[in-house]
Design a protein around this motif. Sequence first.
Motif, PDB file in Angstrom:
ATOM      1  N   ALA A 108       0.833  -1.209   0.000  1.00 12.63           N
ATOM      2  CA  ALA A 108       0.000   0.000   0.000  1.00 12.63           C
ATOM      3  C   ALA A 108       0.866   1.258   0.000  1.00 12.63           C
ATOM      4  O   ALA A 108       0.571   2.225  -0.714  1.00 12.63           O
ATOM      5  N   ASP A 109       1.930   1.246   0.775  1.00 17.59           N
ATOM      6  CA  ASP A 109       2.842   2.391   0.809  1.00 17.59           C
ATOM      7  C   ASP A 109       3.509   2.591  -0.555  1.00 17.59           C
ATOM      8  O   ASP A 109       3.602   3.714  -1.048  1.00 17.59           O
ATOM      9  N   ARG A 159       0.991   4.083  -2.996  1.00 17.46           N
ATOM     10  CA  ARG A 159       0.801   5.530  -2.780  1.00 17.46           C
ATOM     11  C   ARG A 159       1.955   6.314  -3.404  1.00 17.46           C
ATOM     12  O   ARG A 159       1.748   7.326  -4.069  1.00 17.46           O
ATOM     13  N   THR A 160       3.153   5.830  -3.175  1.00 17.25           N
ATOM     14  CA  THR A 160       4.333   6.505  -3.728  1.00 17.25           C
ATOM     15  C   THR A 160       4.314   6.459  -5.254  1.00 17.25           C
ATOM     16  O   THR A 160       4.530   7.473  -5.920  1.00 17.25           O
ATOM     17  N   ARG A 213       1.907   6.157  -7.354  1.00 13.55           N
ATOM     18  CA  ARG A 213       0.868   6.976  -8.004  1.00 13.55           C
ATOM     19  C   ARG A 213       1.335   8.413  -8.185  1.00 13.55           C
ATOM     20  O   ARG A 213       0.927   9.093  -9.107  1.00 13.55           O
TER      21      ARG A 213
END
Length: 115
Positions: free
Chosen positions: A41-42, A45-46, A48
Amino acid sequence: MEIPDVLRARMEEPRPPAIEHVRLFLLTTVADALSLDEVRADAARTARVNREPVRRDAVAIETLLAESHPPGTLSVLVAWYANWVLTDDTSDADAAAWLADLAFILREVLDEVDR
């Protein structure tokens, strides 16, 4: 558009060895994660916002795994720097498999962002 000299110089600096990059990635991104889903998930996010850091992390892990290292190197990376408990904490083979899984997750994230 002209690239400022300061930025150009930074772009031309040599990259740190793969082991140093992976060590920093494990310390800053993986060590506090409760699961690989959280790492995924981290990374998503990065990626994107900017996929390049995630790509560099994947490449560094893959490069590290392609290199030869003294016995215990990979198991120490996973146990100490990633703060991750494996079935056999002293096995470089288990640590290599875990790192390969981590690189695969990062590649999956990049593929998802590219779609």
